[in-house]
Design an enzyme around this catalytic site. Structure first.
Site, short mmCIF file in Angstrom:
data_model
loop_
_atom_site.label_atom_id
_atom_site.label_comp_id
_atom_site.label_asym_id
_atom_site.label_seq_id
_atom_site.Cartn_x
_atom_site.Cartn_y
_atom_site.Cartn_z
N GLU A 170 0.83 -1.20 0.00
CA GLU A 170 0.00 0.00 0.00
C GLU A 170 0.87 1.26 0.00
OE1 GLU A 170 -3.89 -0.65 1.70
OE2 GLU A 170 -3.67 1.20 2.83
N GLU A 181 2.11 1.76 -3.45
CA GLU A 181 1.01 2.25 -4.28
C GLU A 181 0.76 3.74 -4.00
OE1 GLU A 181 -2.55 0.15 -3.37
OE2 GLU A 181 -3.54 0.69 -5.25
N CYS A 205 -8.49 -2.61 3.52
CA CYS A 205 -8.41 -3.77 4.42
C CYS A 205 -9.78 -4.22 4.90
CB CYS A 205 -7.58 -3.46 5.66
SG CYS A 205 -6.07 -2.65 5.29
N SER A 211 -7.37 1.35 -2.60
CA SER A 211 -6.12 0.63 -2.83
C SER A 211 -6.40 -0.73 -3.47
CB SER A 211 -5.40 0.43 -1.50
OG SER A 211 -4.48 -0.61 -1.60
N LYS A 249 -15.85 -10.36 7.15
CA LYS A 249 -14.79 -11.22 6.58
C LYS A 249 -15.38 -12.53 6.07
CE LYS A 249 -10.93 -8.91 7.22
NZ LYS A 249 -10.19 -8.47 6.04
N GLU A 299 -16.41 -11.71 2.73
CA GLU A 299 -15.23 -11.45 1.91
C GLU A 299 -14.64 -12.78 1.42
OE1 GLU A 299 -11.78 -9.82 3.88
OE2 GLU A 299 -11.02 -8.92 2.03
N GLU A 347 -13.50 -13.04 -6.33
CA GLU A 347 -12.14 -12.52 -6.55
C GLU A 347 -11.10 -13.30 -5.75
OE1 GLU A 347 -14.74 -10.62 -5.67
OE2 GLU A 347 -14.74 -8.68 -6.70
N CYS A 395 -11.14 -2.60 14.21
CA CYS A 395 -11.43 -4.03 14.34
C CYS A 395 -11.59 -4.49 15.79
CB CYS A 395 -10.33 -4.85 13.68
SG CYS A 395 -9.99 -4.31 12.01
#
Lengths: 562, 161
Positions: A281, A284, A301, A321, A356, A359, A364, A500
């Site tokens: 990151e 980037e 994230c 990102s 999550k 996710e 992907e 989190c």
């Protein structure tokens, strides 16, 4: 102090110190007034009527929605109030599916707790919970059981006010009223981002996190499968209370020992792949900064945020990102290694997060049709597994995670708290890494539990504008400013307020306790000899021998507009 | 978004109310007045234009009895079942309407979208009990026989239209 104002609670004078309502004053006086629908962080709703108090004229006031006035004399515990509260509880229970022993929220239920406190030993009314709509199991993160809903509306308010998602609301009225998505669509087809804050706040088992423990045990028991597990940073400071240690205490070593005892073959720390995220990151960010394009860079994230962005601001996806989340980076590395070695691997991620779970099922993040993360277990799930195993957690001797991914940096650990990703990136791009330099990085303005933090950072000849937000309603405010032309260079977004550590997969806590967890993570960071991701020897080793020129394939992802 | 739906009416109504979130009830009323119900397509559209959640608009629309999410007939027959009408036998009238039109407690609108039969709690005209309304017209001192005649008349009107 001469002009201090008081109210009298059960005969005892209690000062009014700017409280917005009577309830806060009464709680300050040490009386635990019962509530279902009151939450200090949400708007006042005043529906459950459990917090009724008797005023000096014998009238009844709902403490949550009555402003405190000097000279008030109130009683909180009279025979009449007890009778009223019992009546309310009986009516709620008559409308509630009472399968407590098999309920996923067993022993964490406020209704159970209050029924016990008010000695409910029978219900005079026939049970009507059978009329409720059927369960909604469509979401990968959350299941919804309307037969257990008591219509307190906490979920609706958290979804609107804190998260600005608005996936659910009340529908219909009177006895037909229920919590519903628009047109009663399955949750998976609604704008729900899976953050689970509704689950965390739900007083009953009407909203619970999807449970994926069974397939994990199956995999652990299967001798042909190699089971690997990664543990997210925020988990280590949150298992405490339920397992007999202080909440906020870093018990990573014990968690590792417990997982080995349960039979996992390899145990890793997600902080390591957080270090990879920092490397990628930062690179980037610097590249975008140089080219001056796609700024602000927005962190990627948090899967709740990604889903929110896809739903509401798809045009900003190019600013997000391209880094995978640390969980998916680690999984990609492990599955890649397994493929090379011809191993069959089942990979489990222990996360503070309910989003999550969704996710992990995204297309992907599947290789050859197989998800990189086979199962996501929340912190609460981990606690259940430890209890199920019969492991005496507080007696466990701490152990270290496995090689070759054994060394982590402090930068990776603080990913679990709002501002952590930003600080990790700042450490990475800092010119010098002396103790003094790191201390100065710590005080730039990214730390703290405020929902929106903004600051300027001198970088070379430039001044960078940085924002750190947690809670999606706060994110929305900043996004609106970005859209109206205000310039930011870097924005960190975490969907859950505080980051989190306050994820919906963690045992539920109030604000003060969140600070304990934060302290725990910063302490863990301070105690590590490696504080910056780029100083982590495992990271350079990984880039040299494993990742090589495949960073794009293993560590990056492109979310497409739907 | 539904591409085949024409949002020009919705746009006009939104403009009339200056796209104000707090006027959601008035906006829904105007939409219902135009379509005789609230088409599902307008919900996500309104949500975006008014910057409020679709679930909240659905919440408002389902809270008020007066909003309908189902298409209604050209003739909306409202049978008063308030106390005064009820004791003067409004239920047999309701039964007759349903029988004539093949409707029931669960099916309020005919398949050809010509008639909708529903009950209301009070039309505020108790002196005329039992009373019904067909769109904006009031019919007083109703009986099942009058109901049958009325349906016949309305069907003729439709045929001649």
């Amino acid at each position: 102090m001469a002009n201090k104002e008081f109210i009298t609670v059960d005969g005892i004078p209690v000062p009014i110190e700017g409280e917005a309502n009577l309830l806060e004053v009464i709680r300050k006086a040490g009386i635990k007034l019962p509530t279902f629908c009151y939450h200090s962080e949400l708007s006042v709703y005043g529906a459950c009527r459990m917090c009724m108090v008797e005023n000096e004229w014998g009238g009844l006031d709902a403490a949550c929605s009555t402003p405190p006035r000097a000279g008030m004399k109130i009683k909180t515990n009279t025979e009449r109030l007890r009778r009223y509260r019992r009546n309310i509880l009986e009516l709620i229970i008559a409308n509630h599916c009472n399968d407590c022993t098999t309920c996923k929220n067993n022993l964490r239920c406020k209704l159970q707790d209050l029924a016990m406190r008010y000695n409910i030993d029978g219900v005079r009314f026939p049970n009507t919970s059978g009329n409720a709509r059927p369960k909604d199991e469509s979401s990968d993160s959350i299941s919804m059981d309307p037969s257990k809903c008591i219509l307190c509306g906490d979920c609706v308010r958290v979804c609107h006010e804190v998260q600005n998602v608005g996936a659910i609301d009340f529908a219909f009225r009177g006895s037909k009223m229920s919590i519903s998505t628009a047109f009663g669509k399955p949750l998976a087809e609604s704008p729900c981002v899976g953050c689970g804050q509704c689950v965390a706040i739900c007083p009953t088992g009407a909203l619970v996190v999807k449970n994926h423990i069974t397939p994990v045990w199956k995999a652990v028991d299967n001798p042909e499968l190699k089971t690997t597990v990664q543990i997210a940073p925020a988990v280590r400071v949150a298992v405490g209370k339920e397992l007999g240690v202080r909440d906020g205490e870093n018990v990573m070593g014990k968690i590792v020992a417990a997982l080995r005892l349960m039979g996992f073959d390899e145990v890793y720390d997600t902080s390591l792949s957080a270090d990879l995220t920092v490397m990628e990151e930062s690179a980037e960010f610097l590249e975008r900064l140089e080219k001056g394009e796609n700024l602000p860079l927005i962190t990627s994230c948090c899967p709740g945020w990604i889903k929110y962005c896809e739903n509401k601001h798809p045009e900003l996806l190019s600013n997000v990102s391209s880094c995978k989340s640390p969980m998916q980076m680690f999984a990609a590395l492990l599955k890649d290694r397994a493929k090379k070695n011809g191993e069959k691997m089942f990979h489990v991620a222990i996360m503070p997060c309910t989003a999550k779970k969704s996710e992990a099922t995204r297309e992907e993040f599947a290789t050859d049709g197989c998800p990189d993360v086979d199962a996501v277990i929340t912190t609460n799930g981990l606690i259940r597994m430890i209890k199920e195993s019969g492991i005496m957690f507080d007696d466990l001797e701490p152990e270290a995670v496995d090689m070759p991914f054994g060394t982590i940096s402090g930068a990776g650990v603080i990913f679990g708290v709002t501002g952590g990703v930003t600080e990790a990136v700042l450490r990475r791009v800092a010119a010098t890494k002396t103790r003094a330099a790191l201390l100065s990085v710590a005080n730039k303005g990214q730390r703290g539990m405020e929902g929106i933090k903004e600051f300027d950072l001198e970088y070379g000849e430039k001044t960078l504008r940085i924002a750190v937000v947690s809670g999606l309603a706060n994110a929305e405010k900043v996004i609106k400013r970005v859209k109206s032309g205000e310039h930011f260079d870097f924005i960190e977004v975490m969907a859950c307020p505080g980051g989190c550590i306050n994820g919906a997969g963690q045992p539920y806590i109030m604000h003060e306790e969140r600070c304990e967890r934060v302290k725990g993570l910063y302490e863990a960071d301070r105690l590590l000899s490696v504080r910056c991701s780029d100083d982590n020897p495992v990271i350079s080793e990984l880039y040299e021998n494993v990742i090589g020129d495949r960073a794009h394939e293993l560590l990056h992802v492109h979310y497409k507009k739907k | 978004m539904h591409e085949n739906f024409d949002f020009s009416v919705t746009d006009r109504i939104l403009a009339d109310h200056k796209c104000a979130q707090q006027l959601i009830i008035a906006i829904l009323q105007d939409i219902q007045e135009h379509y005789r119900y609230l088409p599902r397509e307008v919900f996500p559209y309104l949500a975006e234009k008014l910057d409020m959640s679709e679930a909240r608009i659905y919440s408002v629309a389902t809270f008020y009895e007066n909003f309908s999410l189902e298409p209604k007939g050209k003739y909306v027959i409202k049978i008063c079942d308030g106390t005064a009408c009820h004791v003067r036998h409004s239920l047999p009238i309701l039964e007759r309407f349903r029988q004539e039109l093949g409707l029931s407690e669960n099916k309020h609108t005919t398949d050809d979208l010509n008639f909708t039969v529903e009950t209301v709690s009070c039309l505020g005209a108790c002196g005329l009990a039992p009373v019904i309304m067909v769109n904006d017209d009031v019919y007083s001192a109703m009986t099942p026989e009058k109901a049958s005649e009325l349906i016949k008349k309305l069907k003729e009107e439709l045929a001649n239209a």
